[in-house]
Design a protein around this motif. Structure first.
Motif, PDB file in Angstrom:
ATOM      1  N   ILE A  10     -10.368  19.234 -23.476  1.00 28.69           N
ATOM      2  CA  ILE A  10      -9.735  17.826 -22.766  1.00 28.69           C
ATOM      3  C   ILE A  10      -8.354  18.066 -23.057  1.00 28.69           C
ATOM      4  O   ILE A  10      -7.748  18.623 -23.521  1.00 28.69           O
ATOM      5  N   VAL A  11      -7.846  18.096 -21.807  1.00 29.05           N
ATOM      6  CA  VAL A  11      -6.607  17.964 -20.788  1.00 29.05           C
ATOM      7  C   VAL A  11      -5.325  16.612 -21.835  1.00 29.05           C
ATOM      8  O   VAL A  11      -6.430  15.385 -21.068  1.00 29.05           O
ATOM      9  N   VAL A  12      -4.519  17.254 -22.380  1.00 26.52           N
ATOM     10  CA  VAL A  12      -4.041  16.094 -23.680  1.00 26.52           C
ATOM     11  C   VAL A  12      -2.356  15.734 -22.275  1.00 26.52           C
ATOM     12  O   VAL A  12      -2.045  17.279 -22.014  1.00 26.52           O
ATOM     13  N   PRO A  13      -1.818  14.640 -21.626  1.00 28.09           N
ATOM     14  CA  PRO A  13      -0.911  15.260 -20.778  1.00 28.09           C
ATOM     15  C   PRO A  13       0.026  15.889 -21.694  1.00 28.09           C
ATOM     16  O   PRO A  13       0.398  15.506 -23.142  1.00 28.09           O
ATOM     17  N   ASP A  14       1.114  16.569 -21.378  1.00 28.67           N
ATOM     18  CA  ASP A  14       2.030  17.733 -22.232  1.00 28.67           C
ATOM     19  C   ASP A  14       3.002  16.860 -22.265  1.00 28.67           C
ATOM     20  O   ASP A  14       3.473  17.761 -23.476  1.00 28.67           O
ATOM     21  N   LYS A  15       3.879  15.937 -22.302  1.00 24.01           N
ATOM     22  CA  LYS A  15       4.645  15.812 -22.653  1.00 24.01           C
ATOM     23  C   LYS A  15       4.436  15.074 -24.723  1.00 24.01           C
ATOM     24  O   LYS A  15       5.553  15.063 -24.617  1.00 24.01           O
ATOM     25  N   ILE A  16       2.828  14.752 -24.314  1.00 23.15           N
ATOM     26  CA  ILE A  16       3.304  14.120 -26.188  1.00 23.15           C
ATOM     27  C   ILE A  16       3.507  14.989 -26.434  1.00 23.15           C
ATOM     28  O   ILE A  16       3.405  15.005 -28.188  1.00 23.15           O
ATOM     29  N   PHE A  17       3.519  16.460 -26.589  1.00 23.11           N
ATOM     30  CA  PHE A  17       3.265  17.077 -27.510  1.00 23.11           C
ATOM     31  C   PHE A  17       4.569  17.880 -27.272  1.00 23.11           C
ATOM     32  O   PHE A  17       5.369  18.386 -25.949  1.00 23.11           O
ATOM     33  N   ILE A  18       5.278  19.171 -28.442  1.00 22.40           N
ATOM     34  CA  ILE A  18       5.771  19.582 -28.324  1.00 22.40           C
ATOM     35  C   ILE A  18       4.693  21.100 -27.954  1.00 22.40           C
ATOM     36  O   ILE A  18       5.403  22.157 -26.551  1.00 22.40           O
ATOM     37  N   LYS A  19       4.254  21.619 -29.229  1.00 29.46           N
ATOM     38  CA  LYS A  19       3.607  22.446 -29.074  1.00 29.46           C
ATOM     39  C   LYS A  19       1.915  22.128 -28.681  1.00 29.46           C
ATOM     40  O   LYS A  19       1.391  21.086 -29.630  1.00 29.46           O
ATOM     41  N   ASP A  20       1.495  22.652 -27.878  1.00 28.50           N
ATOM     42  CA  ASP A  20      -0.631  22.333 -28.149  1.00 28.50           C
ATOM     43  C   ASP A  20      -0.960  22.482 -29.120  1.00 28.50           C
ATOM     44  O   ASP A  20      -1.541  23.861 -29.535  1.00 28.50           O
ATOM     45  N   PRO A  21      -1.504  21.733 -29.598  1.00 31.53           N
ATOM     46  CA  PRO A  21      -2.024  21.975 -30.973  1.00 31.53           C
ATOM     47  C   PRO A  21      -3.776  22.678 -31.005  1.00 31.53           C
ATOM     48  O   PRO A  21      -4.080  23.385 -31.695  1.00 31.53           O
ATOM     49  N   GLU A  22      -3.770  22.201 -29.992  1.00 33.29           N
ATOM     50  CA  GLU A  22      -5.285  22.827 -29.595  1.00 33.29           C
ATOM     51  C   GLU A  22      -5.154  25.441 -29.115  1.00 33.29           C
ATOM     52  O   GLU A  22      -6.239  25.297 -29.325  1.00 33.29           O
ATOM     53  N   THR A  23      -3.737  25.382 -29.321  1.00 35.21           N
ATOM     54  CA  THR A  23      -3.428  26.494 -28.962  1.00 35.21           C
ATOM     55  C   THR A  23      -3.052  27.799 -30.711  1.00 35.21           C
ATOM     56  O   THR A  23      -3.001  28.717 -30.847  1.00 35.21           O
ATOM     57  N   SER A  24      -3.296  26.744 -31.343  1.00 37.89           N
ATOM     58  CA  SER A  24      -3.901  27.152 -32.993  1.00 37.89           C
ATOM     59  C   SER A  24      -3.956  26.957 -33.794  1.00 37.89           C
ATOM     60  O   SER A  24      -4.682  25.838 -33.978  1.00 37.89           O
ATOM     61  N   ASP A  25      -4.944  28.102 -35.237  1.00 38.10           N
ATOM     62  CA  ASP A  25      -5.580  27.311 -36.153  1.00 38.10           C
ATOM     63  C   ASP A  25      -4.797  26.230 -36.596  1.00 38.10           C
ATOM     64  O   ASP A  25      -5.622  24.458 -37.636  1.00 38.10           O
ATOM     65  N   LEU A  26      -3.566  26.589 -37.316  1.00 39.77           N
ATOM     66  CA  LEU A  26      -2.559  24.576 -37.624  1.00 39.77           C
ATOM     67  C   LEU A  26      -3.181  23.770 -36.869  1.00 39.77           C
ATOM     68  O   LEU A  26      -2.740  22.771 -37.387  1.00 39.77           O
ATOM     69  N   GLY A  27      -2.561  23.928 -35.791  1.00 41.41           N
ATOM     70  CA  GLY A  27      -2.680  22.645 -34.889  1.00 41.41           C
ATOM     71  C   GLY A  27      -4.412  22.111 -34.305  1.00 41.41           C
ATOM     72  O   GLY A  27      -4.288  20.730 -35.083  1.00 41.41           O
ATOM     73  N   LYS A  28      -4.702  22.984 -34.894  1.00 38.41           N
ATOM     74  CA  LYS A  28      -6.677  22.399 -34.474  1.00 38.41           C
ATOM     75  C   LYS A  28      -6.247  21.375 -36.039  1.00 38.41           C
ATOM     76  O   LYS A  28      -7.353  20.847 -36.616  1.00 38.41           O
ATOM     77  N   ARG A  29      -6.692  22.199 -37.503  1.00 43.14           N
ATOM     78  CA  ARG A  29      -6.366  21.841 -38.934  1.00 43.14           C
ATOM     79  C   ARG A  29      -5.283  20.207 -39.049  1.00 43.14           C
ATOM     80  O   ARG A  29      -5.661  19.375 -39.232  1.00 43.14           O
ATOM     81  N   ILE A  30      -3.899  19.925 -37.989  1.00 38.05           N
ATOM     82  CA  ILE A  30      -3.162  19.002 -37.796  1.00 38.05           C
ATOM     83  C   ILE A  30      -3.968  18.255 -37.041  1.00 38.05           C
ATOM     84  O   ILE A  30      -4.716  16.600 -37.756  1.00 38.05           O
ATOM     85  N   ILE A  31      -4.752  18.466 -36.130  1.00 39.96           N
ATOM     86  CA  ILE A  31      -5.422  17.388 -35.617  1.00 39.96           C
ATOM     87  C   ILE A  31      -6.585  16.961 -36.415  1.00 39.96           C
ATOM     88  O   ILE A  31      -6.672  15.294 -36.655  1.00 39.96           O
ATOM     89  N   GLU A  32      -7.330  17.913 -36.918  1.00 39.50           N
ATOM     90  CA  GLU A  32      -8.867  17.535 -37.968  1.00 39.50           C
ATOM     91  C   GLU A  32      -8.444  16.626 -38.397  1.00 39.50           C
ATOM     92  O   GLU A  32      -9.122  15.399 -39.610  1.00 39.50           O
TER      93      GLU A  32
END
Length: 226
Positions: A10-32
């Motif tokens: 799933i591709v989200v416009p990259d200007k929305i985030f500083i670091k792509d949360p899909e690239t790390s376990d912490l990022g995915k936990r933030i989203i979840e």
């Protein structure tokens, strides 16, 4: 379709985030857990401090991914619409009849959501509930024109564009195709909201769904002889 979707990011416009949360376990936990917390307490009461406590991480670690909770909501909204768009494309691409294709597209955009096991860190049922209740807060801001210029809403606008094209494929002379497409997309959220909170203001219920309403509304409007 599930096997195809499982290979799609799933591709989200990259200007929305500083670091792509899909690239790390912490990022995915933030989203979840942001999805869980916003659903639990509402976006207005949601803060990164509360999220940090929930995920047992410093508040500052969340700011490495998103500069504000508004940007996080934009991310969740964009993720949701991108997920819907993939379903829209896959479920309509082999339908040749223009009316049937439009009806299927309306179904995809307006139907109740089921959880997709391909994305374990996103509960799509809960995310849909957030979109119904909170989506308008992502664009009802003073910065909306600048954010639109920067492409923050490009996924949502693509869905409107796809519906617009399918409406015109049924009737090339229909003069309100974009208005109808945006009404279907945004109106379905409103009807779900009314059905959840103001049942006396809608005819929609378990039997008469927003999907059946917007199918009837669209086909009648497009094919009516003036």
């Amino acid at each position: 379709m599930k096997s195809l979707l499982s290979n799609i990011k799933i591709v989200v416009p990259d200007k929305i985030f500083i670091k792509d949360p899909e690239t790390s376990d912490l990022g995915k936990r933030i989203i979840e857990h942001s999805i869980e917390l916003i659903d639990e307490i509402g976006f207005d009461n949601f803060t990164f401090k509360k999220l940090g406590i929930k995920i047992k991480s410093n508040e500052s670690s969340i700011y490495r991914y998103f500069e504000s909770k508004h940007k996080l909501l934009l991310y969740l909204s964009s993720w949701y619409w991108a997920w819907i768009e993939y379903q829209l494309v896959f479920e309509t691409h082999n339908i040749s009849d223009t009316v049937n294709r439009l009806e299927k597209a309306i179904e995809v955009v307006t139907r109740p959501v089921v959880e997709d096991s391909n994305y374990t860190h996103v509960n799509e049922i809960v995310l849909h509930r957030i979109i119904v209740n909170e989506n308008s807060k992502s664009f009802l801001t003073k910065e909306v024109d600048l954010e639109n210029k920067d492409g923050y809403f490009i996924v949502y606008k693509r869905i409107i564009g796809r519906l617009n094209d399918m409406i015109l494929a049924v009737n090339t002379d229909y003069a309100y195709s974009l208005s109808l497409a945006s009404t279907i997309t945004e109106g379905s959220l409103h009807q779900h909201f009314l059905n959840d909170h103001f049942k006396s203001l809608t005819n929609c219920n378990d039997q008469k769904t927003p999907t059946s309403f917007f199918k009837r509304l669209a086909i009648d409007a497009i094919t009516k002889k003036l």
